[in-house]
Motif scaffolding. Sequence first.
Motif, PDB file in Angstrom:
ATOM      1  N   ASP A 297       0.817  -1.216   0.000  1.00 31.88           N
ATOM      2  CA  ASP A 297       0.000   0.000   0.000  1.00 31.88           C
ATOM      3  C   ASP A 297       0.855   1.272   0.000  1.00 31.88           C
ATOM      4  O   ASP A 297       0.340   2.362  -0.265  1.00 31.88           O
ATOM      5  CB  ASP A 297      -0.938   0.014   1.212  1.00 31.88           C
ATOM      6  CG  ASP A 297      -2.082  -0.980   1.053  1.00 31.88           C
ATOM      7  OD1 ASP A 297      -2.342  -1.409  -0.083  1.00 31.88           O
ATOM      8  OD2 ASP A 297      -2.707  -1.336   2.068  1.00 31.88           O
ATOM      9  N   THR A 337      -6.807   5.444  -2.683  1.00 32.36           N
ATOM     10  CA  THR A 337      -6.342   4.377  -1.790  1.00 32.36           C
ATOM     11  C   THR A 337      -6.293   4.836  -0.338  1.00 32.36           C
ATOM     12  O   THR A 337      -6.303   4.004   0.571  1.00 32.36           O
ATOM     13  CB  THR A 337      -4.936   3.908  -2.196  1.00 32.36           C
ATOM     14  OG1 THR A 337      -4.015   5.023  -2.103  1.00 32.36           O
ATOM     15  CG2 THR A 337      -4.924   3.364  -3.617  1.00 32.36           C
ATOM     16  N   HIS A 338      -6.238   6.159  -0.115  1.00 34.15           N
ATOM     17  CA  HIS A 338      -6.132   6.703   1.239  1.00 34.15           C
ATOM     18  C   HIS A 338      -7.029   7.931   1.378  1.00 34.15           C
ATOM     19  O   HIS A 338      -6.878   8.907   0.638  1.00 34.15           O
ATOM     20  CB  HIS A 338      -4.684   7.103   1.557  1.00 34.15           C
ATOM     21  CG  HIS A 338      -3.729   5.947   1.583  1.00 34.15           C
ATOM     22  ND1 HIS A 338      -3.341   5.268   0.446  1.00 34.15           N
ATOM     23  CD2 HIS A 338      -3.092   5.352   2.625  1.00 34.15           C
ATOM     24  CE1 HIS A 338      -2.503   4.304   0.783  1.00 34.15           C
ATOM     25  NE2 HIS A 338      -2.332   4.330   2.091  1.00 34.15           N
ATOM     26  N   VAL A 362     -10.688   1.324   1.921  1.00 35.32           N
ATOM     27  CA  VAL A 362      -9.437   2.062   1.771  1.00 35.32           C
ATOM     28  C   VAL A 362      -8.895   2.439   3.156  1.00 35.32           C
ATOM     29  O   VAL A 362      -9.599   2.346   4.171  1.00 35.32           O
ATOM     30  CB  VAL A 362      -9.631   3.343   0.928  1.00 35.32           C
ATOM     31  CG1 VAL A 362     -10.206   2.997  -0.433  1.00 35.32           C
ATOM     32  CG2 VAL A 362     -10.534   4.346   1.646  1.00 35.32           C
ATOM     33  N   ARG A 401     -11.038  -2.877   5.719  1.00 38.89           N
ATOM     34  CA  ARG A 401      -9.766  -3.023   4.996  1.00 38.89           C
ATOM     35  C   ARG A 401      -9.297  -4.480   5.037  1.00 38.89           C
ATOM     36  O   ARG A 401      -8.863  -5.043   4.016  1.00 38.89           O
ATOM     37  CB  ARG A 401      -8.734  -2.073   5.615  1.00 38.89           C
ATOM     38  CG  ARG A 401      -7.425  -2.020   4.877  1.00 38.89           C
ATOM     39  CD  ARG A 401      -6.600  -0.835   5.340  1.00 38.89           C
ATOM     40  NE  ARG A 401      -6.403  -0.812   6.775  1.00 38.89           N
ATOM     41  CZ  ARG A 401      -5.512  -1.560   7.433  1.00 38.89           C
ATOM     42  NH1 ARG A 401      -4.742  -2.398   6.761  1.00 38.89           N
ATOM     43  NH2 ARG A 401      -5.385  -1.463   8.744  1.00 38.89           N
TER      44      ARG A 401
END
Length: 520
Positions: A297, A337-338, A362, A401
Amino acid sequence: MNSFLMALEAVKQDYTCRVCKELCKKPVTLKCCFHLICEEHIKDLFKCPTCDLPLLDQPVYKDDTLEASVNSTLELDKIFSQFKTDTNPIDASKEDNKNVTIRGTRNTKKTASKIKDKVNRELRKKSTENETSKMSPQTTVTGQKLLKNIEKRNKKGETALHVFCRHGKIDKVQELLNEGANSNTKDHAGWTPLHEAVQSGRLDMVRLLLSYKTLVNVPGPDNETPLHEAVRYNNKDIVNELVIHGADLNAKNNKGETPMQLATDEMKKILEIAMENVIQTQTANETNVSSIQMELDYDDIRVYCITQYRTVQNKLKTLAKHHNNVSIESKFTKRVTHLLVDAEDGICLTSLDVLQGIVYGVWILSTDWIIKSTEDHLEDFNEYEIRGVGTTKYNGPKKSRYNKYKQLPGLFNGCHFYLHNFNTNYEVSKTLILNKTTLSKLITDAGGIVLRRIPNPESIPENEKLVPYHAKKGGKLEICSHYIIFKDMYEPRYNMKHLKALPIAWLLECIEKYELCEPE
């Protein structure tokens, strides 16, 4: 006529040589990817010129019907050429010719697609090509680095590992696993390489995959696990191997059936004996996959930031300039993604973006991560992950997640929702305003289905009688497939085993906790 000509162009493209870009002469099929080339080119090839897959030991196979099909296509093209205006040459690197112009007609792509299938069936009754064509890169878990070439997908979402498992090429499977191929990837239908190995009946292939920390309980289509499949195929050796490696005998498919329930009396004895000889649980494998994914990640950090502080936004821009793996997204989409939000002691307020971030699985981080990171160093995500939404008891961000890492279905898988009277905006709090559109997106992105009509408790369609994947075993929602969600009091107050009327607060709590909460 337009649809037929478009379909014909697509068939011509299928029969175009990947080397010389002309219709194949004495066509042969590459075994590694099922693309077509002229026979004369094979002696100079080491890999497919389209998808870069290496050729196999016996690189091609011949089909006597292919050449006749190509010739028929060429004749049809000559006959109908008078109906076409100038067209772009066939580009073998594209899946469809989108630039065909026909006189006096409109572009009807969907109809053309259907006719293309019909033309193909007439030209070739036996079609085996294009099984792994048109590969597109996909980033997945592959040890300590991203091996994009190995994880390329075909139009079915299959990787090379899927294809070789299905065809029983154990030497190629071994080679891919040694190079770091992800044995847990799902194709578009939901099958994993382990599902493919089970369906092919290859015990040696199953053992090989399990030796590479493959997750054994990942559900496929209809939430069928590999053990469900092995029991259905009555493959006793594979059933034993899966169970001793941690397969769950009580895993339910979307009809509520477990492998034990599907088993014959003889198979039940095998399952019971195997349970007494378990050599491995799945906890270690799940932990391993999660830790690897967490490391990966860091390779591609796509940030969407929600903050009331301009200094935080400016600091984020600085970080993006100094770290190649950090990019800023202007909208919150599935590319993100964040998600970074303002928080206090790891607790953030509920907002639509936070709920969507939980549904997507995410990273949801405090903006303190931006403040503490520097131009030379990015802080560890774990230290800044949101610990709760409104309260530490609602720790949906982390749970969702991990659910994604383990390739499990979405939170509302197996659930049908009817949204009662949400046609106007509904203010839940100052930070959260919902309506039917936003609620529908949250539900569908979480794997649920939104109904247009209120469900009739006495007449639920057979295809909707599903078992929620995330319902608590033995709980009130274990077989509850239908929900009426209301913001004000709703009458009648359904409280049946298969249908319940529940307030919007219940739905939001489910997302915030990432669990199908037991109704009071």
